[in-house]
Design a protein around this motif. Sequence first.
Motif, short mmCIF file in Angstrom:
data_model
loop_
_atom_site.label_atom_id
_atom_site.label_comp_id
_atom_site.label_asym_id
_atom_site.label_seq_id
_atom_site.Cartn_x
_atom_site.Cartn_y
_atom_site.Cartn_z
N UNK A 113 0.85 -1.19 0.00
CA UNK A 113 0.00 0.00 0.00
C UNK A 113 0.89 1.24 0.00
N UNK A 114 0.58 2.25 -0.81
CA UNK A 114 1.40 3.47 -0.82
C UNK A 114 1.49 4.05 0.59
N UNK A 115 2.74 4.35 1.02
CA UNK A 115 2.94 4.77 2.41
C UNK A 115 3.29 6.26 2.54
N UNK A 116 3.48 6.94 1.42
CA UNK A 116 3.69 8.39 1.48
C UNK A 116 5.09 8.81 1.86
N UNK A 117 6.04 7.88 1.85
CA UNK A 117 7.40 8.30 2.22
C UNK A 117 8.15 8.92 1.03
N UNK A 118 8.15 8.20 -0.06
CA UNK A 118 8.89 8.66 -1.23
C UNK A 118 8.08 8.41 -2.49
N UNK A 136 9.46 16.90 1.98
CA UNK A 136 9.89 18.20 1.42
C UNK A 136 9.41 18.41 -0.02
N UNK A 137 8.96 17.34 -0.68
CA UNK A 137 8.62 17.41 -2.11
C UNK A 137 9.82 17.87 -2.93
N UNK A 138 11.00 17.40 -2.54
CA UNK A 138 12.22 17.72 -3.28
C UNK A 138 12.93 16.42 -3.65
N UNK A 498 -4.31 9.59 -0.71
CA UNK A 498 -5.10 10.49 0.12
C UNK A 498 -4.23 11.60 0.72
N UNK A 499 -4.73 12.81 0.69
CA UNK A 499 -3.95 13.97 1.13
C UNK A 499 -3.50 13.82 2.57
N UNK A 500 -4.37 13.27 3.42
CA UNK A 500 -4.04 13.23 4.85
C UNK A 500 -2.75 12.44 5.12
N UNK A 501 -2.46 11.46 4.28
CA UNK A 501 -1.25 10.66 4.51
C UNK A 501 0.00 11.54 4.34
N UNK A 502 -0.03 12.40 3.35
CA UNK A 502 1.15 13.25 3.12
C UNK A 502 1.17 14.48 4.01
N UNK A 504 0.44 14.80 7.03
CA UNK A 504 1.06 14.47 8.32
C UNK A 504 2.58 14.59 8.28
N UNK A 505 3.16 14.32 7.12
CA UNK A 505 4.61 14.24 7.00
C UNK A 505 5.23 15.55 6.55
N UNK A 506 4.39 16.52 6.25
CA UNK A 506 4.89 17.70 5.55
C UNK A 506 5.84 18.55 6.40
N UNK A 507 6.97 18.88 5.84
CA UNK A 507 7.95 19.73 6.52
C UNK A 507 7.64 21.19 6.21
N UNK A 508 7.76 22.05 7.22
CA UNK A 508 7.39 23.45 6.99
C UNK A 508 8.59 24.33 6.68
N UNK A 509 9.72 24.03 7.30
CA UNK A 509 10.96 24.77 6.97
C UNK A 509 12.14 23.94 7.45
N UNK A 510 13.33 24.35 7.04
CA UNK A 510 14.54 23.65 7.46
C UNK A 510 15.07 24.32 8.72
N UNK A 511 15.43 23.50 9.71
CA UNK A 511 15.93 24.10 10.95
C UNK A 511 17.32 24.67 10.74
N UNK A 512 17.44 25.95 11.03
CA UNK A 512 18.70 26.65 10.83
C UNK A 512 19.81 26.00 11.66
N UNK A 513 19.45 25.56 12.85
CA UNK A 513 20.46 24.95 13.72
C UNK A 513 21.02 23.67 13.15
N UNK A 514 20.19 22.94 12.43
CA UNK A 514 20.64 21.67 11.87
C UNK A 514 21.41 21.86 10.57
#
Length: 641
Positions: A113-118, A136-138, A498-502, A504-514
């Motif tokens: 089943x599609x798991x939404x990772x990649x 990240x959709x990158x 389904x949109x809800x699967x992705x 949940x995983x969505x990244x909003x920004x990159x942590x500057x500290x990391x």
Amino acid sequence: MFFLMGVIIVSAAFSGCAPSNEEGDFSGAASKVYVAPGKYDEFYAFMSGGFNGQLTVYGLPSGRLFKIISVFSQNPETGYGYSEETKPMLMTSYGFVPWDDAHHPELSQTDGVPDGRWIFINANNTTRVARIDLSTFETAEIIEIPNSAGNHGSPFVTENTEYVIASTRFSVPVPNRDVPIDSYKENFKGTLSFIKVDPEKGNMEIAFQILVPGFDYDLAHAGKGPSHGWAFFTSYNSEQANTLLEINASQNDKDFIAAVNWKLAEKYLAEGKAKKINTEYYRNYFDEDKQKAFSEKRSSVYVLNPKDCPGMIYYLPTPKSPHGVDVDPTGEYIVAGGKLATVIPVHSFSKMLKAIENKEFDGEIDGIPILKYDAVIAGEVENPGLGPLHTEFDGKGYAYTSAFISSEIVKWKLGTWEVVDRIPTYYSIGHLMIPGGDSKKPWGKYVVALNKITKDRYLPTGPELCQSAQLIDISGDKMQLLLDFPTIGEPHYAQGIPAEILMKRNKKFYELEKNSHPDKTASEKETRVERKGNEIHVYMTATRTHFKPDNIEGVKVGDRVYFHITNLEQDWDIPHGFAVKGLNNSELLIMPGQTKTIEWVPQKEGIYPFYCTDFCSALHQEMQGYVRVSSKNSNVELSFN
Ligand code: RUQ
Ligand code: CUA
């Protein structure tokens, strides 16, 4: 699309005759696709960009376009393939290749089943497979496939994404070398590649390849459920023609689906049955901590020869120049799209196992036993439309096949093989997609038709017209057309989830500290400009509503200027852009927390303004600065503010 010329002409003529605007009542359709302002779509759809080399993200049912993910083609809009951080993504054994032809997106799966990772997608021309991170959709990784040409039958995942499988459309000498083209039959071979995917990180490595006769291998799908551990590959040109394929590769009544027992192949590999072939290829990956892509060179690959590996591969005879091969949700039925055939042949996995056990063979080719057609066939769908290509499943016992020449989707029942419904498409449908429709658990609410020709469907835009998707409701007994929407590039395959699967995983920004980019500027205090010979390194920050520094002097004509820009924002949806006048390169679009670098070699003295290209605040127009460029031998000191 790889068709007989005659077929193309027939199809063009056919679609010309089809009604341009079908009658029908669309009053109910509008409300089914209307997503009110501020509301979300129910599904994400990922459509291949075909010859634009990218992957597009749409919402369903609205058909709204959200993003073009840069994969195999440079994208000046974001700087992908132009910035120093992303250029390594496009490295190959042929050097830097900034374009490709991307056909088949495929979501990673867990338990079928599609798991939404990649999501993976193939490069058809300069043979590669990309992995896109769906937080990240990158594009996170691109691996080149050696001993392959025309990586079309790719990249399809096994049930738990153990492997991404890929087959070669063009057979070529393996290893590639300088031989006469008419020595095709003796020297040209195909390969089926199994790319191992790291279960945690997703990293790809080519585990092994299988050497196969020099046919054209077109498409693939992995088994599931009972057929887990097997993979299926269509082929055409079993005639092994190397010229005028439209005639010479359409002689045989049947070509083949190759059925590969990859678990057995793994065993043979472990036993040392594979030959190590020296060949050069690249693996490129984006390191999210360093915010930078890296290229690694690989120098060999393991190749299994069916002659040394009994039981690893069988041929299922399949009429006639089959294109798609699709495995139903139960894993029992293997459906072929015999594009020149009059029926849709459906093979049975359980019959195949029995036929293998009983050795019901019709000869062999290069150590690959050919199974008897009657011993493996489960049924034939009669009257399936002209030019059947691809099949998806709704999880309720029905299959939907695209018919390219007769421009329609044909719905039929698994097991009885009777056609129960059909709906015209406008025009010349290639693939079709049901969210999860090639998995164990389809979300069988819609099918999307992916059409090659649109002609009179949209406002004309000169000789070049858009291609198109059509959304069709399949929740009832009768298919109902809801919506036409244009696509970017040529959509081949697509995937939906389904949109809800992705979400949940969505990244909003990159942590500057990391962010451990070597040229990161962590704060405005660290901004600086340094000269190293004729290189100038500008360590710049961007934040609402200024760049620092914003005045730079002491740059000389012919210097290589590197702007390393760190976006200090830690907020969703606040990218900054960067462009400088005369930049023979693209702009940069820098996400919050990212560092990106663009190279600029000024050619003339003068004052060069730079500015933020993304309207980021009320003072966006104030987000600007100047570089002073002096002559080669000037003594203007390097300075910045
Ligand atoms: S193909 S339209 Cu490139 Cu998948 Cu069949
Ligand atoms: Cu930053 Cu506009």
